[in-house]
Enzyme design. Structure first.
Site: not given
Length: 413
Positions: A83, A178
């Site tokens: 991400d 994350e």
């Protein structure tokens, strides 16, 4: 030899897939578009010859590179996240390639006059003569952490194509979310099955980190009382003014823009209010656990003092721990840091061993039983329009992964 063009092409393919995560969505992953890159990676890992390629229901990708040794060595792992930060848009990323950079200003966007300048970002001057990938000034780049993903995939491919390089069993994992603090929450350490791992999520070339902040979030809710302002004397309580008093009661120099190194801080990152109710959102950070606890206690004490001063419960504080300093879990197994440091020295890279002024999946994974230092991925200026990565740094990071795999096979022979 890792090919620059090959790693450039792979990186650009990954960053042009939008994977921005969402801090306000409790789902895993927090955005459906993270599946787009996850599915691409699954197919690519199979194509290069990785085994046990698995994408679970929460968007965690795991895969195995089997050992090519005739003796047992520890299984190690490499981890990166797919991400990108919600701090700045990751949609329609248009990377620009600057070859043979000469220390000049880089025009990111002519129309909007957006310039990446070494006068402000002096780290650029380290990379004269190299190839630099930048944004077009309207998005982030996504080197955090698609550089890490690129390096891990490329290293695994290189080891498969060069069986003369001996290595033990290697596990890799790509995590979602994350950037919103959830990347390690549903990470299955037992399933991963590594004795230790490395996150490829650091910044400039040479970074090697096994210390990070202890972290917490604090929500300060201030309740006021609204009455007609013309008749407010002795009756109105303006929550915004009390919020201003609260902010001023915290140490003015202990904020991100005035701290560095091991210095902790209070960071007010969001404020929303009116006369009747104001909410302050803080993050609290410190490397030292005792100082970290004192910071949390200070916020609670200020709230208590204000409630006493106004003789009513105007301020409510909620504090939630987010992650802790992985140093406590890494120090007993420092050989895993030593191995990475030796490999960097072998490759002519000067190790920059320092504490992370932030956190990574590795900090949470270390507390889940997977010691996990952090290695550079090569990027700079994460989470914004000025993000860039030198291709040569990605090449070196890939060589570090290969070198660690080989070093473990020798040290544990």
């Amino acid at each position: 030899m890792i090919e620059k063009q090959h790693i450039t092409d792979r990186f650009i393919k990954y960053v042009t897939i939008d994977t921005e995560s969402d801090p306000n969505n409790p789902a895993f992953p927090s955005t459906e578009k993270q599946w787009d890159l996850a599915n691409v990676l699954v197919e690519e890992l199979k194509q290069i010859g990785m085994k046990e390629v698995d994408l679970d229901d929460n968007c965690y990708i795991m895969a195995t590179l089997p050992s090519n040794l005739d003796y047992e060595v520890p299984t190690i792992g490499f981890v990166a996240h797919i991400d990108t930060s919600p701090d700045f848009t990751g949609k329609n990323v248009k990377p620009q390639i600057v070859e043979n950079y000469q220390g000049n200003n880089i025009i990111l966007n002519v129309e909007e006059n957006i310039v990446l300048s070494p006068d402000y970002f002096d780290d650029l001057l380290q990379y004269k003569g190299q190839t630099i990938i930048t944004t077009d000034g309207t998005t982030l780049l996504g080197a955090d952490d698609k550089a890490g993903v690129t390096e891990i995939v490329t290293a695994m491919e290189y080891l498969i194509l060069h069986p003369e390089i001996k290595h033990g069993k290697i596990r890799i994992c790509f995590t979602p979310d994350e950037e919103v603090g959830k990347g390690a929450h549903l990470f299955d350490v037992a399933k991963f099955g590594a004795e230790w791992a490395y996150t490829m999520d650091g910044s400039q070339i040479g970074e090697l980190e096994y210390e990070n902040f202890n972290a917490a979030g604090a929500k300060v809710t201030i309740t006021g009382k609204i009455v007609h302002p013309g008749y407010a004397k002795g009756k109105m309580i303006n929550s915004m003014l009390i919020a201003n008093e609260f902010i001023s009661a915290l140490p003015t120099n202990e904020v991100p823009q005035r701290t560095e190194g091991y210095e902790g801080f209070f960071h007010l990152h969001d404020i929303n209010g009116n006369v009747e109710k104001t909410v302050l959102e803080y993050i609290i950070r410190d490397h030292d656990l005792d100082l970290f606890e004192k910071r949390k206690s200070l916020i609670e004490k200020i709230a208590l003092d204000f409630n006493t001063k106004y003789n009513q419960d105007l301020i409510e504080v909620t504090i939630k721990d987010q992650y802790f300093n992985m140093k406590e879990k890494i120090t007993p197994v420092m050989h895993i840091v030593d191995i990475a440091e030796e490999v960097m020295n072998d490759l002519g890279i000067t190790p920059l061993i320092k504490a992370i002024r932030g956190g990574t999946d590795g900090s949470q994974l270390s507390y889940k039983g997977l010691p996990c230092p952090n290695i550079f991925a090569g990027g700079h200026n994460f989470h914004g329009r000025y993000e860039y990565v030198p291709v040569e740094s990605m090449v070196k990071a890939t060589e570090v992964i290969v070198g660690i795999a080989e070093k473990v096979s020798v040290k544990f022979a």
